[in-house]
Scaffold this motif. Structure first.
Motif, PDB file in Angstrom:
ATOM      1  N   MET A  17      73.771  33.719 126.517  1.00  8.06           N
ATOM      2  CA  MET A  17      72.583  32.923 126.761  1.00  8.06           C
ATOM      3  C   MET A  17      72.098  33.118 128.182  1.00  8.06           C
ATOM      4  N   GLY A  18      70.791  33.075 128.341  1.00  4.83           N
ATOM      5  CA  GLY A  18      70.211  33.266 129.671  1.00  4.83           C
ATOM      6  C   GLY A  18      70.496  32.056 130.539  1.00  4.83           C
ATOM      7  N   THR A  19      70.476  32.256 131.832  1.00  2.00           N
ATOM      8  CA  THR A  19      70.751  31.150 132.729  1.00  2.00           C
ATOM      9  C   THR A  19      69.520  30.281 132.895  1.00  2.00           C
ATOM     10  N   GLY A  20      68.349  30.826 132.547  1.00  2.00           N
ATOM     11  CA  GLY A  20      67.113  30.093 132.758  1.00  2.00           C
ATOM     12  C   GLY A  20      66.847  29.047 131.682  1.00  2.00           C
ATOM     13  N   MET A  21      67.782  28.868 130.777  1.00  2.00           N
ATOM     14  CA  MET A  21      67.544  27.957 129.663  1.00  2.00           C
ATOM     15  C   MET A  21      67.487  26.506 130.156  1.00  2.00           C
ATOM     16  N   THR A  22      66.450  25.825 129.827  1.00  2.00           N
ATOM     17  CA  THR A  22      66.330  24.441 130.277  1.00  2.00           C
ATOM     18  C   THR A  22      67.050  23.519 129.314  1.00  2.00           C
ATOM     19  N   ARG A  23      67.189  22.267 129.719  1.00  2.00           N
ATOM     20  CA  ARG A  23      67.875  21.294 128.900  1.00  2.00           C
ATOM     21  C   ARG A  23      67.160  21.109 127.562  1.00  2.00           C
ATOM     22  N   GLU A  24      65.821  21.028 127.599  1.00  2.00           N
ATOM     23  CA  GLU A  24      65.080  20.795 126.355  1.00  2.00           C
ATOM     24  C   GLU A  24      65.287  21.949 125.381  1.00  2.00           C
ATOM     25  N   SER A  25      65.163  23.169 125.897  1.00  2.00           N
ATOM     26  CA  SER A  25      65.270  24.285 124.961  1.00  2.00           C
ATOM     27  C   SER A  25      66.684  24.382 124.405  1.00  2.00           C
ATOM     28  N   LEU A  26      67.676  23.978 125.186  1.00  2.00           N
ATOM     29  CA  LEU A  26      69.047  23.989 124.687  1.00  2.00           C
ATOM     30  C   LEU A  26      69.208  22.970 123.557  1.00  2.00           C
ATOM     31  N   VAL A  27      68.631  21.782 123.763  1.00  2.00           N
ATOM     32  CA  VAL A  27      68.718  20.761 122.719  1.00  2.00           C
ATOM     33  C   VAL A  27      68.016  21.239 121.454  1.00  2.00           C
ATOM     34  N   ASP A  28      66.840  21.833 121.612  1.00  2.00           N
ATOM     35  CA  ASP A  28      66.115  22.345 120.451  1.00  2.00           C
ATOM     36  C   ASP A  28      66.936  23.379 119.698  1.00  2.00           C
ATOM     37  N   ARG A  29      67.500  24.285 120.479  1.00  2.00           N
ATOM     38  CA  ARG A  29      68.275  25.360 119.870  1.00  2.00           C
ATOM     39  C   ARG A  29      69.468  24.770 119.110  1.00  2.00           C
ATOM     40  N   HIS A  30      70.130  23.798 119.744  1.00  2.00           N
ATOM     41  CA  HIS A  30      71.278  23.143 119.112  1.00  2.00           C
ATOM     42  C   HIS A  30      70.863  22.503 117.781  1.00  2.00           C
ATOM     43  N   LEU A  31      69.752  21.756 117.813  1.00  2.00           N
ATOM     44  CA  LEU A  31      69.319  21.075 116.587  1.00  2.00           C
ATOM     45  C   LEU A  31      68.929  22.084 115.518  1.00  2.00           C
ATOM     46  N   GLY A  32      68.243  23.138 115.926  1.00  2.00           N
ATOM     47  CA  GLY A  32      67.841  24.162 114.974  1.00  2.00           C
ATOM     48  C   GLY A  32      69.047  24.818 114.339  1.00  2.00           C
ATOM     49  N   PHE A  33      70.066  25.077 115.151  1.00  2.00           N
ATOM     50  CA  PHE A  33      71.290  25.717 114.654  1.00  2.00           C
ATOM     51  C   PHE A  33      71.994  24.814 113.648  1.00  2.00           C
ATOM     52  N   VAL A  34      72.138  23.546 113.995  1.00  2.00           N
ATOM     53  CA  VAL A  34      72.796  22.596 113.093  1.00  2.00           C
ATOM     54  C   VAL A  34      72.025  22.512 111.774  1.00  2.00           C
ATOM     55  N   GLN A  35      70.686  22.490 111.890  1.00  2.00           N
ATOM     56  CA  GLN A  35      69.858  22.442 110.693  1.00  2.00           C
ATOM     57  C   GLN A  35      70.091  23.678 109.812  1.00  2.00           C
ATOM     58  N   ALA A  36      70.152  24.847 110.476  1.00  2.19           N
ATOM     59  CA  ALA A  36      70.357  26.097 109.728  1.00  2.19           C
ATOM     60  C   ALA A  36      71.714  26.088 109.027  1.00  2.19           C
ATOM     61  N   LEU A  37      72.739  25.535 109.689  1.00  2.54           N
ATOM     62  CA  LEU A  37      74.064  25.443 109.064  1.00  2.54           C
ATOM     63  C   LEU A  37      73.987  24.582 107.816  1.00  2.54           C
ATOM     64  N   ARG A  38      73.272  23.457 107.919  1.00  3.67           N
ATOM     65  CA  ARG A  38      73.168  22.563 106.758  1.00  3.67           C
ATOM     66  C   ARG A  38      72.450  23.271 105.618  1.00  3.67           C
ATOM     67  N   GLU A  39      71.381  24.017 105.970  1.00  2.00           N
ATOM     68  CA  GLU A  39      70.653  24.721 104.914  1.00  2.00           C
ATOM     69  C   GLU A  39      71.521  25.765 104.233  1.00  2.00           C
ATOM     70  N   ALA A  40      72.466  26.332 104.994  1.00  2.00           N
ATOM     71  CA  ALA A  40      73.351  27.338 104.412  1.00  2.00           C
ATOM     72  C   ALA A  40      74.485  26.698 103.615  1.00  2.00           C
ATOM     73  N   GLY A  41      74.523  25.366 103.538  1.00  2.00           N
ATOM     74  CA  GLY A  41      75.509  24.706 102.697  1.00  2.00           C
ATOM     75  C   GLY A  41      76.720  24.160 103.429  1.00  2.00           C
ATOM     76  N   LEU A  42      76.753  24.225 104.772  1.00  2.00           N
ATOM     77  CA  LEU A  42      77.875  23.633 105.498  1.00  2.00           C
ATOM     78  C   LEU A  42      77.602  22.144 105.680  1.00  2.00           C
ATOM     79  N   PRO A  43      78.539  21.286 105.279  1.00  2.00           N
ATOM     80  CA  PRO A  43      78.292  19.857 105.437  1.00  2.00           C
ATOM     81  C   PRO A  43      78.533  19.432 106.884  1.00  2.00           C
TER      82      PRO A  43
END
Lengths: 282, 463
Positions: free
Chosen positions: B1-27
């Motif tokens: 990950m780049g060092t320039g990542m801000t707090r907001e974009s990190l939170v967004d990325r985290h939420l998007g990732f968790v969402q993608a995991l759920r869509e793939a069937g991980l509870p």
């Protein structure tokens, strides 16, 4: 704090001869830093129990172990009242009814002992899958809030949060509620490179070339469809056997004769001999 | 990950990732998502491996979910790649080979070097990326180009290097050393293919967005794969799941038998225990109850329409033989034969299955006929089913429009202690065409059993 960083985990575990990979160091670090129990699951003999012992040794903490088995109950996991002593007290003093449910008559079992300990403690709950489902319910209060409720005494909160490690061989699925409260670490068979290093660390005096050959042979055995794949513990036994026999080279004949150290089923041995083209055992 | 990542974009990325995991069937529960977020504040985010393991420890609680998780992680947190061909121009870190311009034979030499070495070497991954850059771009349609692994693998064809590598690693061929060398080479080739596939996905995601590719690339975890659509490689993987399942089934049955039932008073041990309390028997000792020994009779459809399913259930039957004292196994197509002896404990499973298809008398005309099978079974093996027996029937209940012989089955099921029918077809297809699912289901409770997860569920509900 138990560890300052995953790298520190690696250093300190290596110092007690436990070679950890990224998965292990990160989860061991997080379990300490987040204050959550660590559930390690995987086949027998890959170092699950050993990990808890290594954490205790690396941090100088006391290790308290609860071995699970079918039929384990509250009285043997949590606490028990010392009935005999209570009875004697009542016989000796008719007015003693009020104070027979006090500290004096409480027998500590591993879980209570770990909660009340005021020195750093590693609590190992071994082979959780062997215990009945009801025991999992018993563990939930301890694992999420680090406290135990004893009806006669009230709630006992942890003086100092123990570092909790649960192990399971996955003979049954643990409940979702339990898994949710834990960090999860799956320990599988290592890569040949890592297994070689483990063997070298555990069996000093073994030539590096033999360790390398052993690790690769075991990896090949695991790729066969065996009833029971050789574990790391068995690889180490094999290394010790070869050392004791004074072998400096691993050839077909030696493997054929010592295969029983790693494969414990007759059909597995036959299969390995056939697939690997070893001479039949005499 | 780049060092320039801000707090907001990190939170967004985290939420998007968790969402993608759920869509793939991980509870992934809310609490687990919070745990992961908590873990992110404690670790060094620049260390990608630690980040991956931190997410795995907090979110992935079953090993079968791990492959899908890794694919998604690589998409959502792609590695920082310095340049198309690794390091800057002019330097030649890669064994002196200019990856951008070298001829194919030279590249294959380099690949052979890497395959003979340690796949954890960073150069291994660099090389895979460079090769995707060079060969992976394929014209998908007019004016559109996309990335494909097969183009890379065709250009370099790593499998054909095996012979050369064997010659290099071994003084002479044959025996155990060759086996071991082959194992190592094929592992490294698979690793190379994985690296190429990962980089291809990364590039597609870069060009057309993560969400789009995430949905199409994650395979279902092994325990959700349909028995009737299993590939050969997956079947081998499934076989490893069999023993834990058999053990679970056995413990399930014996555990239930112990619950709430205690035996008679053990007089000797009670008196013995009372000595420590001055002869007052404070604790009574009871004799352990004699364990109930469950008997199991398995009837298994071995016809071609359910061949992968029956292959799996035969393995399960085999594994069960080691857990239960008395198991009798029968296979059938349009007539039935006992296969118990072929599955003796200690025998080799795969041999046994081959032997069964050759020796067992289970086929007359080769078209499944449940009616005839039950008649025959009742006639020849009626003594196998008794009041202590659990009867397990495995098959799709498709009887080619023959008479179903419901009464015979009813009689058999009535004599057994329990009877269950596991059907590998989806419930929606029951009763279509020649299926007699409801008919048989009214006599013997029928369960949909399409994958390992459903089989495990069935075992859990057993009584």
């Amino acid at each position: 704090m138990w560890f300052a960083s995953p790298d520190e985990v690696r250093e300190r575990l290596t110092a007690v001869d436990y070679l950890a990979d990224d998965g292990i160091t990160t989860s061991v670090f997080l379990a300490g830093a987040l204050g959550k129990p660590l559930l390690t699951e995987g086949p027998a003999g890959v170092g699950k129990t050993q990990l808890a012992k290594a954490v205790a040794a690396a941090t100088g903490a006391r290790l308290i172990r609860l071995q699970c088995y079918e039929g384990l109950d509250e009285a043997r996991a949590l606490y028990e009242w010392n009935y005999k002593k209570q009875l004697l007290r009542i016989q000796a003093d008719d007015d003693a009814w009020d104070d027979i449910f006090s500290e004096e008559f409480l027998l500590e079992r591993p879980l209570l002992k770990a909660i009340r300990s005021d020195e750093p403690t590693v609590l190992l709950i071994d082979e959780t899958d062997k215990a009945d489902v009801e025991v999992e319910g018993l563990l939930l209060e301890i694992l999420s809030d680090y406290q135990i409720t004893i009806p006669e005494l009230g709630t006992i909160a942890a003086a100092r949060r123990p570092y909790v490690v649960l192990t399971s061989n996955a003979t049954r699925e643990l409940s979702e509620a339990l898994k949710r409260r834990c960090l999860y670490l799956h320990l599988g068979y290592p890569t040949p490179e890592r297994e070689r290093d483990i063997v070298l660390a555990q069996v000093p005096g073994l030539p590096a070339s033999i360790a390398e050959q052993l690790a690769r042979t075991v990896a090949t055995l695991r790729a066969l469809e065996l009833k029971k794949s050789p574990s790391i513990a068995e690889t180490i036994d094999w290394a010790r056997t070869l050392l004791a026999l004074g072998r400096t080279e691993l050839d077909d004949a030696v493997i054929g004769r010592t295969l029983g150290v790693v494969l414990k089923h007759n059909s597995d041995q036959a299969r390995a001999a056939k697939e690997l083209g070893l001479a039949a055992r005499s | 990950m780049g060092t320039g990542m801000t707090r907001e974009s990190l939170v967004d990325r985290h939420l998007g990732f968790v969402q993608a995991l759920r869509e793939a069937g991980l509870p992934v529960s809310l609490a687990e998502g919070l745990d992961a977020a908590g873990a992110l504040t404690l670790i060094d985010l620049a260390d990608r491996n630690t980040l991956r393991e931190a997410y795995a420890a907090t979110l992935v609680k079953r090993p079968s979910y791990r492959p899908g998780f890794d694919v998604l992680f690589d998409l959502w947190f792609p590695p920082v790649v310095s340049g198309s061909y690794g390091t800057g121009a002019g330097e030649r870190p890669d064994g002196g080979v200019d990856l951008e311009h070298a001829e194919v034979p030279e590249l294959r030499d380099r690949l052979a070097d890497l395959l003979a070495g340690d796949p954890d070497d960073p150069a291994f991954r660099e090389f895979a990326r460079a090769m995707v850059e060079r060969f992976g771009r394929v014209q998908a349609s007019a004016g559109r180009q996309s990335w494909f692994s097969f183009a890379v693998l065709r250009a370099l064809s790593p499998e054909t290097l095996t012979a050369r590598l064997l010659d290099r690693m071994l003084a002479e061929r044959g025996g155990l050393p060759e086996k071991i060398a082959r194992q190592q080479i094929s592992r490294n080739i698979t690793r190379f293919q994985d690296e190429v596939a990962t980089d291809v996905r990364r590039r597609i995601a870069e060009e057309s967005g993560v969400e789009k590719i995430a949905r199409s690339t994650v395979k279902p975890p092994i325990d959700r794969i349909d028995f009737l659509r299993v590939t050969k490689a997956e079947l081998a993987q499934l076989r490893r799941e069999v023993y834990p399942l058999a053990r679970r089934l056995a413990t399930r049955l014996t555990m239930r038998n112990k619950l709430g039932r205690r035996g008679r008073l053990d007089f000797r041990r009670t008196v013995r225990a009372s000595l420590s309390t001055g002869g007052v028997p404070l604790t009574t000792r009871l004799r352990p109850r004699r364990p109930h020994k469950p008997e199991l009779v398995v009837l298994c459809d071995a016809s071609d329409s359910v061949s992968t399913f029956s292959h799996f259930t035969l393995l399960l039957t085999f594994a069960l033989r080691e857990q239960f004292t008395k198991v009798r196994a029968f296979a059938f197509v349009d007539t039935v034969d006992e296969i118990t002896t072929m599955f003796a404990p200690g025998a080799d499973v795969i041999d046994a299955i081959t032997r069964m298809s050759q020796d067992a008398d289970i086929t007359r005309f080769g078209r499944t006929d449940y009616g005839n099978v039950f008649e025959r079974f009742a006639e020849r093996y009626a003594d196998a089913v008794g009041p202590k027996t659990s009867l397990l029937i495995l098959g799709d209940a498709r009887s080619n429009y023959q008479a179903p012989a419901l009464d015979t089955l009813k009689r058999l099921a009535g004599r057994a202690r329990h009877a269950y029918w596991l059907n590998p077809e989806p419930r929606a297809q029951w009763d279509t065409g020649d299926s007699v699912a409801t008919g048989y289901g009214s006599v013997v409770p029928m369960y949909e059993c399409r994958n390992v997860a459903q089989l495990a569920e069935f075992i859990e509900t057993l009584d």
